[in-house]
Design an enzyme around this catalytic site. Structure first.
Site, PDB file in Angstrom:
ATOM      1  N   SER A   1       3.999   1.360   8.070  1.00 13.17           N
ATOM      2  CA  SER A   1       3.718   2.688   7.507  1.00 13.17           C
ATOM      3  C   SER A   1       2.988   3.539   8.549  1.00 13.17           C
ATOM      4  O   SER A   1       3.128   4.761   8.576  1.00 13.17           O
ATOM      5  CB  SER A   1       2.859   2.549   6.253  1.00 13.17           C
ATOM      6  OG  SER A   1       3.472   1.651   5.352  1.00 13.17           O
TER       7      SER A   1
ATOM      8  N   LEU B   1       6.622   3.083   1.512  1.00 11.82           N
ATOM      9  CA  LEU B   1       7.543   1.937   1.624  1.00 11.82           C
ATOM     10  C   LEU B   1       8.646   2.176   2.656  1.00 11.82           C
ATOM     11  O   LEU B   1       9.155   3.281   2.805  1.00 11.82           O
ATOM     12  CB  LEU B   1       8.173   1.642   0.257  1.00 11.82           C
ATOM     13  CG  LEU B   1       7.191   1.345  -0.879  1.00 11.82           C
ATOM     14  CD1 LEU B   1       7.955   1.016  -2.165  1.00 11.82           C
ATOM     15  CD2 LEU B   1       6.240   0.209  -0.529  1.00 11.82           C
TER      16      LEU B   1
ATOM     17  N   GLU C   1      11.792  -0.311   5.212  1.00 10.89           N
ATOM     18  CA  GLU C   1      12.697  -1.466   5.155  1.00 10.89           C
ATOM     19  C   GLU C   1      11.964  -2.809   5.153  1.00 10.89           C
ATOM     20  O   GLU C   1      12.488  -3.804   4.653  1.00 10.89           O
ATOM     21  CB  GLU C   1      13.692  -1.433   6.322  1.00 10.89           C
ATOM     22  CG  GLU C   1      14.695  -0.294   6.267  1.00 10.89           C
ATOM     23  CD  GLU C   1      15.742  -0.455   5.169  1.00 10.89           C
ATOM     24  OE1 GLU C   1      15.968  -1.583   4.718  1.00 10.89           O
ATOM     25  OE2 GLU C   1      16.313   0.584   4.760  1.00 10.89           O
ATOM     26  N   GLY C   2      10.787  -2.857   5.743  1.00  5.57           N
ATOM     27  CA  GLY C   2       9.994  -4.097   5.729  1.00  5.57           C
ATOM     28  C   GLY C   2       9.656  -4.481   4.293  1.00  5.57           C
ATOM     29  O   GLY C   2       9.870  -5.621   3.854  1.00  5.57           O
ATOM     30  N   HIS C   3       9.135  -3.483   3.548  1.00  5.62           N
ATOM     31  CA  HIS C   3       8.835  -3.721   2.134  1.00  5.62           C
ATOM     32  C   HIS C   3      10.118  -4.030   1.359  1.00  5.62           C
ATOM     33  O   HIS C   3      10.134  -4.912   0.497  1.00  5.62           O
ATOM     34  CB  HIS C   3       8.183  -2.489   1.500  1.00  5.62           C
ATOM     35  CG  HIS C   3       6.905  -2.040   2.156  1.00  5.62           C
ATOM     36  ND1 HIS C   3       6.815  -0.901   2.902  1.00  5.62           N
ATOM     37  CD2 HIS C   3       5.666  -2.592   2.158  1.00  5.62           C
ATOM     38  CE1 HIS C   3       5.576  -0.746   3.333  1.00  5.62           C
ATOM     39  NE2 HIS C   3       4.850  -1.766   2.902  1.00  5.62           N
TER      40      HIS C   3
ATOM     41  N   GLY D   1       4.829 -10.390   4.147  1.00  2.72           N
ATOM     42  CA  GLY D   1       5.550 -10.235   5.404  1.00  2.72           C
ATOM     43  C   GLY D   1       4.854 -10.948   6.555  1.00  2.72           C
ATOM     44  O   GLY D   1       3.622 -10.915   6.657  1.00  2.72           O
ATOM     45  N   GLN D   2       5.656 -11.530   7.419  1.00  2.00           N
ATOM     46  CA  GLN D   2       5.162 -12.169   8.637  1.00  2.00           C
ATOM     47  C   GLN D   2       4.526 -11.138   9.576  1.00  2.00           C
ATOM     48  O   GLN D   2       3.692 -11.456  10.404  1.00  2.00           O
ATOM     49  CB  GLN D   2       6.337 -12.877   9.336  1.00  2.00           C
ATOM     50  CG  GLN D   2       6.017 -13.544  10.660  1.00  2.00           C
ATOM     51  CD  GLN D   2       4.998 -14.653  10.511  1.00  2.00           C
ATOM     52  OE1 GLN D   2       4.961 -15.344   9.500  1.00  2.00           O
ATOM     53  NE2 GLN D   2       4.150 -14.798  11.509  1.00  2.00           N
ATOM     54  N   LYS D   3       4.935  -9.884   9.407  1.00  2.00           N
ATOM     55  CA  LYS D   3       4.392  -8.792  10.231  1.00  2.00           C
ATOM     56  C   LYS D   3       2.859  -8.835  10.237  1.00  2.00           C
ATOM     57  O   LYS D   3       2.225  -8.624  11.261  1.00  2.00           O
ATOM     58  CB  LYS D   3       4.918  -7.465   9.667  1.00  2.00           C
ATOM     59  CG  LYS D   3       4.098  -6.244   9.880  1.00  2.00           C
ATOM     60  CD  LYS D   3       4.313  -5.707  11.260  1.00  2.00           C
ATOM     61  CE  LYS D   3       3.554  -4.458  11.599  1.00  2.00           C
ATOM     62  NZ  LYS D   3       2.473  -4.031  10.798  1.00  2.00           N
TER      63      LYS D   3
ATOM     64  N   MET E   1       0.843  -1.201   0.000  1.00  2.00           N
ATOM     65  CA  MET E   1       0.000   0.000   0.000  1.00  2.00           C
ATOM     66  C   MET E   1       0.877   1.249   0.000  1.00  2.00           C
ATOM     67  O   MET E   1       0.413   2.348   0.316  1.00  2.00           O
ATOM     68  CB  MET E   1      -0.929  -0.008   1.210  1.00  2.00           C
ATOM     69  CG  MET E   1      -1.926  -1.163   1.157  1.00  2.00           C
ATOM     70  SD  MET E   1      -3.461  -0.809   1.986  1.00  2.00           S
ATOM     71  CE  MET E   1      -2.885  -0.526   3.639  1.00  2.00           C
TER      72      MET E   1
HETATM   73  P1  AMP Z   1       1.470  -2.949   3.402  1.00  2.00           P
HETATM   74  O1  AMP Z   1       2.053  -1.909   2.508  1.00  2.00           O
HETATM   75  O2  AMP Z   1       1.416  -2.534   4.843  1.00  2.00           O
HETATM   76  O3  AMP Z   1       0.172  -3.494   2.883  1.00  2.00           O
HETATM   77  O4  AMP Z   1       2.490  -4.180   3.376  1.00  2.00           O
HETATM   78  C1  AMP Z   1       2.891  -4.789   2.188  1.00  2.00           C
HETATM   79  C2  AMP Z   1       3.661  -6.046   2.512  1.00  2.00           C
HETATM   80  O5  AMP Z   1       4.802  -5.712   3.298  1.00  2.00           O
HETATM   81  C3  AMP Z   1       2.845  -7.048   3.346  1.00  2.00           C
HETATM   82  O6  AMP Z   1       3.095  -8.373   2.890  1.00  2.00           O
HETATM   83  C4  AMP Z   1       3.362  -6.821   4.732  1.00  2.00           C
HETATM   84  O7  AMP Z   1       3.230  -7.942   5.578  1.00  2.00           O
HETATM   85  C5  AMP Z   1       4.828  -6.511   4.462  1.00  2.00           C
HETATM   86  N1  AMP Z   1       5.411  -5.781   5.594  1.00  2.00           N
HETATM   87  C6  AMP Z   1       4.923  -4.674   6.190  1.00  2.00           C
HETATM   88  N2  AMP Z   1       5.690  -4.345   7.248  1.00  2.00           N
HETATM   89  C7  AMP Z   1       6.685  -5.258   7.325  1.00  2.00           C
HETATM   90  C8  AMP Z   1       7.787  -5.477   8.196  1.00  2.00           C
HETATM   91  N3  AMP Z   1       8.028  -4.665   9.230  1.00  2.00           N
HETATM   92  N4  AMP Z   1       8.599  -6.534   7.972  1.00  2.00           N
HETATM   93  C9  AMP Z   1       8.365  -7.369   6.915  1.00  2.00           C
HETATM   94  N5  AMP Z   1       7.332  -7.223   6.059  1.00  2.00           N
HETATM   95  C10 AMP Z   1       6.498  -6.192   6.254  1.00  2.00           C
END
Ligand code: AMP
Length: 282
Positions: free
Chosen positions: A186, A33, A35-37, A147-149, A30
């Site tokens: 985010s 972005l 470091e997780g992304h 992500g496991q998050k 979404m």
């Molecule tokens: P989002 O933009 O929040 O929808 O996340 C997109 C992808 O990034 C999803 O698969 C999340 O699980 C992953 N993600 C978000 N935050 C983290 C994080 N801190 N560590 C690893 N992956 C993450």
């Protein structure tokens, strides 16, 4: 790197990539972005010929009164980051293209969608499952990176892929954290300085649970009460849920077992944060 706003163009492009027998790694996001992304994108880059990232703040997964409008958006920065990471295509669809007038098909997973976060965010996982289904049908990736998050999201999407026979592999990568343990998100941008300092309670509570388990505690109820006590010491924190569940149907378990999931959602001020850990006890 190219950015593709158009759904039909992207479909044509992915069809061509398939004809050339190249592997597509896909990272749905979404935006905003961090470091997780980046960890997902880097892994996708290493494992595939072509990497596609989508950036779409999906209205279908936000409930009434949730933060759809104020969800952080930083498209320019995101595109620059994708370029730097060697992404081939960034897909930036418009809401009207994804959900044109008259749109009426949704994917819902019985049971799973209503548990944990789903109990507090009705319709959220219906929106997630629907948008991921659409993206998979548009992009036809070989591997999907999650992500496991967002553990429940990863479990739901993996289940859906199995149930609906999507020909795609799923890779779930570990949660990236800041130095003090706070999971990158985010939504962390919404935290005031004081809230940011207190937001570490989620990780601390998970660490406490892991510590208790490593010292022989197996009683879920007791572990959860100790986690609650720890979190409640922070006056800005309001617990939404703390759960210890098996990872198939996300049902509560009374005794901790290897591979179970400890997940929690806590509001720090107005910001809702989630975190989790998978227990590896023998
Ligand atoms: P989002 O933009 O929040 O929808 O996340 C997109 C992808 O990034 C999803 O698969 C999340 O699980 C992953 N993600 C978000 N935050 C983290 C994080 N801190 N560590 C690893 N992956 C993450």
């Amino acid at each position: 790197m190219k950015f593709v706003p158009d759904l039909k163009k992207l479909s044509a492009l992915t069809a061509k990539i398939k004809r050339l027998k190249m592997d597509i790694g896909f990272v749905p996001t979404m935006g905003a972005l961090h470091e997780g992304h980046f960890s997902l994108i880097n892994k996708a880059r290493k494992e595939n010929d072509i990497v596609i990232v989508s950036i779409f703040v999906n209205p279908a997964q936000f409930g009434r009164g949730e933060d759809f409008k104020k969800y952080p958006r930083s498209f320019k920065k995101d595109i620059a980051a994708c370029r730097k990471l060697g992404v081939d295509f960034v897909f930036l669809p418009e809401k009207e293209d994804m959900y044109p007038q008259g749109y009426s098909t949704f994917i819902d997973l019985e049971g799973l969608s209503g548990r944990l976060c789903g109990a507090f965010r009705p319709g959220h996982f219906r929106g997630v499952a629907t948008v991921v289904t659409k993206l998979l049908n548009i992009i036809h990736p070989d591997t999907l990176y999650l992500g496991q998050k967002d553990a429940q999201q990863a479990i739901i999407i993996s289940r859906m892929i199995k149930d609906l026979n999507f020909p795609v592999k799923v890779r779930i990568l570990s949660t990236q954290r800041q130095k003090d343990g706070l999971a990158l998100s985010s939504r962390n941008a919404f935290l005031s300085k004081k809230e940011r300092a207190g937001a570490t309670v989620l990780f601390k509570a998970l660490q406490l649970a892991e510590f208790l388990i490593s010292n022989g505690q197996r009683d879920s109820g007791r572990i959860i009460s100790r986690m609650k006590e720890l979190i409640q010491k922070n006056k800005q924190a309001r617990i939404e849920y703390i759960a210890i569940v098996e990872t198939g149907q996300l049902k509560d378990i009374k005794k901790v077992e290897p591979g179970c999931l400890i997940a929690l959602a806590v509001k720090i001020g107005k910001t809702r944060l989630i975190d989790n850990t998978i227990i590896g006890c023998a």
